[in-house]
Design a protein around this motif. Structure first.
Motif, PDB file in Angstrom:
ATOM      1  N   MET A   1       0.823  -1.204   0.000  1.00  0.00           N
ATOM      2  CA  MET A   1       0.000   0.000   0.000  1.00  0.00           C
ATOM      3  C   MET A   1       0.860   1.257   0.000  1.00  0.00           C
ATOM      4  O   MET A   1       0.421   2.322  -0.456  1.00  0.00           O
ATOM      5  CB  MET A   1      -0.931   0.012   1.214  1.00  0.00           C
ATOM      6  CG  MET A   1      -2.021  -1.042   1.183  1.00  0.00           C
ATOM      7  SD  MET A   1      -3.202  -0.846  -0.174  1.00  0.00           S
ATOM      8  CE  MET A   1      -4.070   0.638   0.351  1.00  0.00           C
TER       9      MET A   1
ATOM     10  N   GLY B   1      -0.822  -0.866  -4.286  1.00  0.00           N
ATOM     11  CA  GLY B   1      -1.887  -0.195  -3.543  1.00  0.00           C
ATOM     12  C   GLY B   1      -1.646   1.278  -3.297  1.00  0.00           C
ATOM     13  O   GLY B   1      -2.512   1.955  -2.727  1.00  0.00           O
TER      14      GLY B   1
ATOM     15  N   ARG C   1      -4.318   4.190  -3.599  1.00  0.00           N
ATOM     16  CA  ARG C   1      -5.624   3.599  -3.863  1.00  0.00           C
ATOM     17  C   ARG C   1      -6.608   3.925  -2.743  1.00  0.00           C
ATOM     18  O   ARG C   1      -6.286   3.832  -1.569  1.00  0.00           O
ATOM     19  CB  ARG C   1      -5.505   2.077  -3.976  1.00  0.00           C
ATOM     20  CG  ARG C   1      -4.780   1.604  -5.224  1.00  0.00           C
ATOM     21  CD  ARG C   1      -5.760   1.491  -6.374  1.00  0.00           C
ATOM     22  NE  ARG C   1      -5.146   0.868  -7.536  1.00  0.00           N
ATOM     23  CZ  ARG C   1      -5.816   0.383  -8.572  1.00  0.00           C
ATOM     24  NH1 ARG C   1      -7.135   0.459  -8.583  1.00  0.00           N
ATOM     25  NH2 ARG C   1      -5.181  -0.166  -9.584  1.00  0.00           N
TER      26      ARG C   1
ATOM     27  N   LEU D   1      -9.773  -3.569  -5.554  1.00  0.00           N
ATOM     28  CA  LEU D   1      -8.537  -4.149  -6.087  1.00  0.00           C
ATOM     29  C   LEU D   1      -8.133  -5.325  -5.211  1.00  0.00           C
ATOM     30  O   LEU D   1      -8.263  -5.273  -3.993  1.00  0.00           O
ATOM     31  CB  LEU D   1      -7.414  -3.103  -6.089  1.00  0.00           C
ATOM     32  CG  LEU D   1      -6.030  -3.580  -6.550  1.00  0.00           C
ATOM     33  CD1 LEU D   1      -6.024  -3.849  -8.057  1.00  0.00           C
ATOM     34  CD2 LEU D   1      -4.956  -2.543  -6.203  1.00  0.00           C
TER      35      LEU D   1
ATOM     36  N   VAL E   1      -9.134  -2.382  -0.509  1.00  0.00           N
ATOM     37  CA  VAL E   1      -8.073  -3.119  -1.192  1.00  0.00           C
ATOM     38  C   VAL E   1      -7.764  -4.370  -0.379  1.00  0.00           C
ATOM     39  O   VAL E   1      -7.577  -4.305   0.841  1.00  0.00           O
ATOM     40  CB  VAL E   1      -6.798  -2.272  -1.356  1.00  0.00           C
ATOM     41  CG1 VAL E   1      -5.675  -3.097  -1.990  1.00  0.00           C
ATOM     42  CG2 VAL E   1      -7.076  -1.025  -2.189  1.00  0.00           C
TER      43      VAL E   1
ATOM     44  N   PRO F   1     -14.198  -5.695  -3.138  1.00  0.00           N
ATOM     45  CA  PRO F   1     -13.012  -4.828  -3.146  1.00  0.00           C
ATOM     46  C   PRO F   1     -12.844  -4.101  -4.474  1.00  0.00           C
ATOM     47  O   PRO F   1     -13.338  -4.547  -5.520  1.00  0.00           O
ATOM     48  CB  PRO F   1     -11.866  -5.817  -2.921  1.00  0.00           C
ATOM     49  CG  PRO F   1     -12.370  -7.110  -3.483  1.00  0.00           C
ATOM     50  CD  PRO F   1     -13.841  -7.123  -3.205  1.00  0.00           C
TER      51      PRO F   1
ATOM     52  N   THR G   1     -13.377  -8.037 -10.289  1.00  0.00           N
ATOM     53  CA  THR G   1     -12.422  -7.165  -9.601  1.00  0.00           C
ATOM     54  C   THR G   1     -11.042  -7.277 -10.248  1.00  0.00           C
ATOM     55  O   THR G   1     -10.589  -8.390 -10.543  1.00  0.00           O
ATOM     56  CB  THR G   1     -12.318  -7.571  -8.123  1.00  0.00           C
ATOM     57  OG1 THR G   1     -13.614  -7.534  -7.533  1.00  0.00           O
ATOM     58  CG2 THR G   1     -11.385  -6.643  -7.369  1.00  0.00           C
TER      59      THR G   1
END
Length: 264
Positions: A109, A114, A117, A194, A121, A192, A216
């Protein structure tokens, strides 16, 4: 800030110093097979050996394949059950300790797929088991452990982990069918935006990911199998944890014995 990240897995324990401002390893990672049985004492010896390999005395972050609350291990599905109730932070000499998939997700992330985003996620790691990390608008929901959801009367990781692929001698295409079924279940539960897939299989995504059909978007982790190391180091840096390094459980003498939890 450089921090030693150590990632404890069911088959191997690996570590490397990490530049936590860039998410890059500053030395080649070092891997040691996970001892069997993987009890606290033997695993702590490996953590000590990894610290000694890098001559490390600074801050340390360590992942663990189970639920971890305030450094205390609550579950141990793929390592010895004697871990349950152990204060892993204390055992590792004050290191910051967190769930392994959560660490991988934090890294991804921040530095990987990510990054930036919003929405929900889901990070999934496929290895000895299936680890999970869930983020909502960049905020971690810790210790989700979605690999233990039941499918066809079995825990999902017993059907769709990388170990299951090897044990059942599945082709990449056949394994992808099981993974897709599991991902569809997660898609139904969480909707989700992603799904990021990590673990060792992320390096071989071209062999199986094209067989996955999902509404997804599903992408391989940008940091691949180094995500756990990076996320562990990042967590230690952000929390100020692991300032004592691993001097208690991983002191300068690589041959020094590590007390078992019952001896402390």
């Amino acid at each position: 800030m450089n921090v030693l990240g150590i990632d404890i897995g069911g088959s191997g324990i690996k570590g490397a110093p990490v530049d936590t401002t860039t998410g890059r390893l500053v030395a080649e990672r070092h891997r040691i097979p996970t001892p069997q049985p993987a009890g606290p004492g033997p695993v702590a010896e490996v953590v000590r050996a990894l610290a000694a390999h890098f001559s490390w005395t600074g801050p340390v972050g360590v992942t663990f394949p189970g639920v971890v609350r305030d450094g205390v291990v609550m579950t141990a599905a793929n390592v010895d059950r004697s871990w349950i109730g152990v204060d892993a932070g204390e055992l590792f000499g004050g290191a910051a300790v967190l769930n392994d998939a959560d660490a991988a997700g934090i890294a991804e992330m921040t530095f990987g797929e990510g990054r930036g985003r919003r929405g929900t996620v889901l990070m999934l790691t496929f290895g000895t088991g299936i680890g999970s990390a869930l983020f909502v608008d960049g905020v971690l929901v810790p210790n989700t452990e979605f690999g233990h959801l039941e499918l066809h009367g079995k825990e999902a990781e017993h059907r769709a982990s990388d170990r299951a692929r090897e044990e059942h001698d599945l082709s990449w295409e056949k394994w992808a069918e099981r993974v897709e079924e599991y991902l569809r279940h997660m898609e139904m539960l969480l909707s989700p935006a992603l799904i990021v897939v990590g673990g060792g299989v992320s390096k071989k995504a071209a062999k199986w990911l094209p067989h996955i059909r999902l509404d997804t978007p599903v992408v391989p982790a940008a940091l691949q199998n180094e995500a756990g190391i990076i996320g562990a180091a990042q967590t230690a840096a952000q929390s100020g944890g692991g300032r004592s390094g691993v001097r208690t459980a991983a002191g300068a003498d690589p041959g020094a014995p590590v007390p078992s939890p019952g001896d402390r």
